[in-house]
Design a protein around this motif. Structure first.
Motif, PDB file in Angstrom:
ATOM      1  N   MET A   1       0.827  -1.204   0.000  1.00  0.00           N
ATOM      2  CA  MET A   1       0.000   0.000   0.000  1.00  0.00           C
ATOM      3  C   MET A   1       0.861   1.254   0.000  1.00  0.00           C
ATOM      4  SD  MET A   1      -3.242   0.798   2.483  1.00  0.00           S
ATOM      5  CE  MET A   1      -2.312   0.617   3.988  1.00  0.00           C
ATOM      6  N   VAL A   2       1.837   1.328   0.928  1.00  0.00           N
ATOM      7  CA  VAL A   2       2.733   2.475   0.966  1.00  0.00           C
ATOM      8  C   VAL A   2       3.691   2.436  -0.217  1.00  0.00           C
ATOM      9  CG1 VAL A   2       4.557   3.620   2.290  1.00  0.00           C
ATOM     10  CG2 VAL A   2       2.540   2.743   3.451  1.00  0.00           C
ATOM     11  N   ALA A   3       4.128   1.229  -0.598  1.00  0.00           N
ATOM     12  CA  ALA A   3       5.069   1.093  -1.708  1.00  0.00           C
ATOM     13  C   ALA A   3       4.499   1.674  -3.001  1.00  0.00           C
ATOM     14  CB  ALA A   3       5.437  -0.371  -1.905  1.00  0.00           C
ATOM     15  N   ALA A   4       3.192   1.661  -3.133  1.00  0.00           N
ATOM     16  CA  ALA A   4       2.567   2.213  -4.333  1.00  0.00           C
ATOM     17  C   ALA A   4       2.799   3.715  -4.455  1.00  0.00           C
ATOM     18  CB  ALA A   4       1.066   1.922  -4.323  1.00  0.00           C
ATOM     19  N   HIS A   5       3.171   4.339  -3.336  1.00  0.00           N
ATOM     20  CA  HIS A   5       3.382   5.793  -3.332  1.00  0.00           C
ATOM     21  C   HIS A   5       4.863   6.116  -3.139  1.00  0.00           C
ATOM     22  CE1 HIS A   5      -0.973   6.081  -3.087  1.00  0.00           C
ATOM     23  NE2 HIS A   5      -0.949   5.260  -2.061  1.00  0.00           N
ATOM     24  N   HIS A   6       5.734   5.251  -3.680  1.00  0.00           N
ATOM     25  CA  HIS A   6       7.169   5.404  -3.460  1.00  0.00           C
ATOM     26  C   HIS A   6       7.732   6.677  -4.075  1.00  0.00           C
ATOM     27  CE1 HIS A   6       6.983   3.506  -7.441  1.00  0.00           C
ATOM     28  NE2 HIS A   6       8.162   4.030  -7.674  1.00  0.00           N
ATOM     29  N   GLU A   7       7.002   7.302  -5.007  1.00  0.00           N
ATOM     30  CA  GLU A   7       7.487   8.522  -5.635  1.00  0.00           C
ATOM     31  C   GLU A   7       7.061   9.776  -4.863  1.00  0.00           C
ATOM     32  OE1 GLU A   7       6.238   8.453  -9.678  1.00  0.00           O
ATOM     33  OE2 GLU A   7       7.593   6.822 -10.246  1.00  0.00           O
ATOM     34  N   ALA A   8       6.436   9.605  -3.721  1.00  0.00           N
ATOM     35  CA  ALA A   8       6.045  10.753  -2.898  1.00  0.00           C
ATOM     36  C   ALA A   8       7.286  11.536  -2.469  1.00  0.00           C
ATOM     37  CB  ALA A   8       5.273  10.281  -1.668  1.00  0.00           C
ATOM     38  N   ALA A   9       7.084  12.808  -2.174  1.00  0.00           N
ATOM     39  CA  ALA A   9       8.214  13.687  -1.860  1.00  0.00           C
ATOM     40  C   ALA A   9       8.919  13.298  -0.574  1.00  0.00           C
ATOM     41  CB  ALA A   9       7.724  15.136  -1.774  1.00  0.00           C
ATOM     42  N   CYS A  10       8.195  12.707   0.385  1.00  0.00           N
ATOM     43  CA  CYS A  10       8.788  12.344   1.667  1.00  0.00           C
ATOM     44  C   CYS A  10       7.997  11.185   2.269  1.00  0.00           C
ATOM     45  CB  CYS A  10       8.815  13.543   2.613  1.00  0.00           C
ATOM     46  SG  CYS A  10       7.194  14.286   2.916  1.00  0.00           S
ATOM     47  N   VAL A  11       8.531  10.616   3.349  1.00  0.00           N
ATOM     48  CA  VAL A  11       7.893   9.475   4.000  1.00  0.00           C
ATOM     49  C   VAL A  11       6.487   9.839   4.483  1.00  0.00           C
ATOM     50  CG1 VAL A  11       7.985   7.959   6.015  1.00  0.00           C
ATOM     51  CG2 VAL A  11      10.036   8.327   4.631  1.00  0.00           C
ATOM     52  N   ASP A  13       4.367  11.981   3.300  1.00  0.00           N
ATOM     53  CA  ASP A  13       3.432  12.053   2.175  1.00  0.00           C
ATOM     54  C   ASP A  13       3.020  10.661   1.709  1.00  0.00           C
ATOM     55  OD1 ASP A  13       3.496  14.782   2.221  1.00  0.00           O
ATOM     56  OD2 ASP A  13       4.711  15.026   0.407  1.00  0.00           O
ATOM     57  N   ALA A  14       3.972   9.734   1.650  1.00  0.00           N
ATOM     58  CA  ALA A  14       3.653   8.368   1.224  1.00  0.00           C
ATOM     59  C   ALA A  14       2.696   7.699   2.202  1.00  0.00           C
ATOM     60  CB  ALA A  14       4.934   7.551   1.087  1.00  0.00           C
ATOM     61  N   LEU A  15       2.936   7.896   3.492  1.00  0.00           N
ATOM     62  CA  LEU A  15       2.060   7.313   4.505  1.00  0.00           C
ATOM     63  C   LEU A  15       0.667   7.934   4.465  1.00  0.00           C
ATOM     64  CD1 LEU A  15       4.659   7.153   7.412  1.00  0.00           C
ATOM     65  CD2 LEU A  15       3.632   5.167   6.278  1.00  0.00           C
ATOM     66  N   ASN A  16       0.603   9.251   4.267  1.00  0.00           N
ATOM     67  CA  ASN A  16      -0.701   9.922   4.188  1.00  0.00           C
ATOM     68  C   ASN A  16      -1.494   9.460   2.969  1.00  0.00           C
ATOM     69  OD1 ASN A  16      -0.579  11.503   6.537  1.00  0.00           O
ATOM     70  ND2 ASN A  16       0.638  13.068   5.509  1.00  0.00           N
ATOM     71  N   ALA A  17      -0.800   9.210   1.869  1.00  0.00           N
ATOM     72  CA  ALA A  17      -1.488   8.698   0.685  1.00  0.00           C
ATOM     73  C   ALA A  17      -2.096   7.327   0.967  1.00  0.00           C
ATOM     74  CB  ALA A  17      -0.515   8.632  -0.492  1.00  0.00           C
ATOM     75  N   ALA A  18      -1.354   6.494   1.717  1.00  0.00           N
ATOM     76  CA  ALA A  18      -1.886   5.181   2.087  1.00  0.00           C
ATOM     77  C   ALA A  18      -3.081   5.310   3.023  1.00  0.00           C
ATOM     78  CB  ALA A  18      -0.794   4.346   2.730  1.00  0.00           C
ATOM     79  N   LEU A  19      -3.056   6.330   3.897  1.00  0.00           N
ATOM     80  CA  LEU A  19      -4.165   6.543   4.828  1.00  0.00           C
ATOM     81  C   LEU A  19      -5.477   6.861   4.114  1.00  0.00           C
ATOM     82  CD1 LEU A  19      -2.711   8.614   7.810  1.00  0.00           C
ATOM     83  CD2 LEU A  19      -3.917   6.441   7.967  1.00  0.00           C
ATOM     84  N   MET A  20      -5.407   7.395   2.910  1.00  0.00           N
ATOM     85  CA  MET A  20      -6.630   7.687   2.168  1.00  0.00           C
ATOM     86  C   MET A  20      -7.402   6.408   1.883  1.00  0.00           C
ATOM     87  SD  MET A  20      -5.231  10.619  -0.456  1.00  0.00           S
ATOM     88  CE  MET A  20      -6.858  10.867  -1.185  1.00  0.00           C
ATOM     89  N   GLU A  21      -6.677   5.288   1.794  1.00  0.00           N
ATOM     90  CA  GLU A  21      -7.325   4.000   1.559  1.00  0.00           C
ATOM     91  C   GLU A  21      -7.761   3.346   2.860  1.00  0.00           C
ATOM     92  OE1 GLU A  21      -4.678   1.590  -0.849  1.00  0.00           O
ATOM     93  OE2 GLU A  21      -3.718   3.420  -1.594  1.00  0.00           O
ATOM     94  N   ARG A  22      -7.130   3.721   3.972  1.00  0.00           N
ATOM     95  CA  ARG A  22      -7.429   3.079   5.250  1.00  0.00           C
ATOM     96  C   ARG A  22      -7.280   4.118   6.363  1.00  0.00           C
ATOM     97  NH1 ARG A  22      -3.930  -2.100   6.803  1.00  0.00           N
ATOM     98  NH2 ARG A  22      -4.770  -2.788   4.798  1.00  0.00           N
ATOM     99  N   PRO A  23      -8.254   5.027   6.531  1.00  0.00           N
ATOM    100  CA  PRO A  23      -8.138   6.076   7.555  1.00  0.00           C
ATOM    101  C   PRO A  23      -8.133   5.493   8.969  1.00  0.00           C
ATOM    102  CG  PRO A  23     -10.327   6.082   6.574  1.00  0.00           C
ATOM    103  CD  PRO A  23      -9.511   5.124   5.767  1.00  0.00           C
ATOM    104  N   VAL A  24      -7.476   6.214   9.870  1.00  0.00           N
ATOM    105  CA  VAL A  24      -7.374   5.814  11.276  1.00  0.00           C
ATOM    106  C   VAL A  24      -7.835   6.983  12.130  1.00  0.00           C
ATOM    107  CG1 VAL A  24      -5.800   5.147  13.135  1.00  0.00           C
ATOM    108  CG2 VAL A  24      -5.466   4.230  10.822  1.00  0.00           C
ATOM    109  N   GLU A  25      -8.749   6.725  13.051  1.00  0.00           N
ATOM    110  CA  GLU A  25      -9.289   7.791  13.900  1.00  0.00           C
ATOM    111  C   GLU A  25      -8.642   7.753  15.278  1.00  0.00           C
ATOM    112  OE1 GLU A  25     -13.576   9.407  15.684  1.00  0.00           O
ATOM    113  OE2 GLU A  25     -13.534   7.859  14.121  1.00  0.00           O
ATOM    114  N   LEU A  26      -8.158   8.907  15.722  1.00  0.00           N
ATOM    115  CA  LEU A  26      -7.606   9.070  17.060  1.00  0.00           C
ATOM    116  C   LEU A  26      -8.453  10.078  17.829  1.00  0.00           C
ATOM    117  CD1 LEU A  26      -3.758   9.277  16.322  1.00  0.00           C
ATOM    118  CD2 LEU A  26      -5.180   7.258  16.687  1.00  0.00           C
ATOM    119  N   ALA A  27      -8.154  10.251  19.103  1.00  0.00           N
ATOM    120  CA  ALA A  27      -8.930  11.185  19.924  1.00  0.00           C
ATOM    121  C   ALA A  27      -8.871  12.600  19.367  1.00  0.00           C
ATOM    122  CB  ALA A  27      -8.413  11.161  21.358  1.00  0.00           C
ATOM    123  N   GLY A  28      -7.739  12.984  18.800  1.00  0.00           N
ATOM    124  CA  GLY A  28      -7.565  14.345  18.285  1.00  0.00           C
ATOM    125  C   GLY A  28      -8.028  14.535  16.860  1.00  0.00           C
TER     126      GLY A  28
END
Length: 219
Positions: A1-11, A13-28
């Motif tokens: 999932m993250v590997a698909a965004h390997h061309e992102a500008a930084c780590v 950004d790649a992780l945030n792109a993966a989060l669009m497919e699998r959002p995670v909710e925290l207290a904040g």
């Protein structure tokens, strides 16, 4: 999932792109990864995550693996952060972490989660290495060892024989957050396990003499 965004500008950004497919909710709010520079001076890392739902992230393997664990084990990462942030709110940040924060950090950085037959757990608890890995070797087919700690994952990129996990024994019925509580973590209920001794994890351990190295498999 993250590997698909390997061309992102930084780590982050790649992780945030993966989060669009699998959002995670925290207290904040919804989890996001931000550059390390977003962490305000003087604010503790764990408290900032709890307050903002943002994880400061550097462009290195260590923080990439941390982000991957937020994606794959969100309930457990959320629980660890809740306990850390609560302890910081209660006691502040001193020169030492204190017993609870120390245990939480060990868990987050270096834990492995073990589901296994009781005979394996007892042999591990007693550091009976030959029994654990040779005599009871067939029982490992019934076990599940999950590397959780992101520092442990980073070490395994370039493996060496003495890499040792802090094993936390879990039941098959345990929920995602493992119902972690301060009372069970303060005594540091971890069992040391040289992970390359696990059957199937390293070719050399097919030879029983692999476990005769007392510098690694200590009595």
């Amino acid at each position: 999932m993250v590997a698909a965004h390997h061309e992102a500008a930084c780590v982050s950004d790649a992780l945030n792109a993966a989060l669009m497919e699998r959002p995670v909710e925290l207290a904040g709010g919804d989890l996001r990864f931000v550059p390390q520079s977003a962490l305000p001076d003087g604010e503790a890392y764990e408290a900032y995550i709890r307050r903002t739902a943002c994880v400061p992230t550097r462009d290195n393997l260590h923080d990439l693996f941390n982000g991957l664990q937020w994606l794959s084990r969100p309930a457990l990462k959320r629980r660890l952060n809740e306990l850390q942030a609560h302890e910081i709110a209660q006691a502040g940040v001193g020169t030492k972490r204190g017993p609870l924060r120390d245990a939480l950090t060990l868990f987050d950085e270096n834990a492995a989660l073990l589901q296994a037959p009781q005979a394996l757990v007892e042999a591990l608890r007693l550091r009976q290495w030959h029994r654990l890995f040779v005599t009871l070797r067939p029982l490992w087919r019934e076990a599940r060892l999950e590397v959780f700690g992101h520092a442990l994952l980073e070490k395994l990129v370039q493996p060496y024989k003495s890499i040792t996990a802090h094993v936390f024994v879990v039941s098959a019925e345990a929920p995602g957050d493992l119902r972690l509580e301060a009372s069970c973590l303060v005594p540091k209920p971890f069992l040391p396990l040289p992970v390359l001794g696990v059957p199937g994890w390293w070719p050399q351990n097919e030879d029983p003499s692999f476990y005769d190295d007392t510098e690694v498999f200590r009595p």
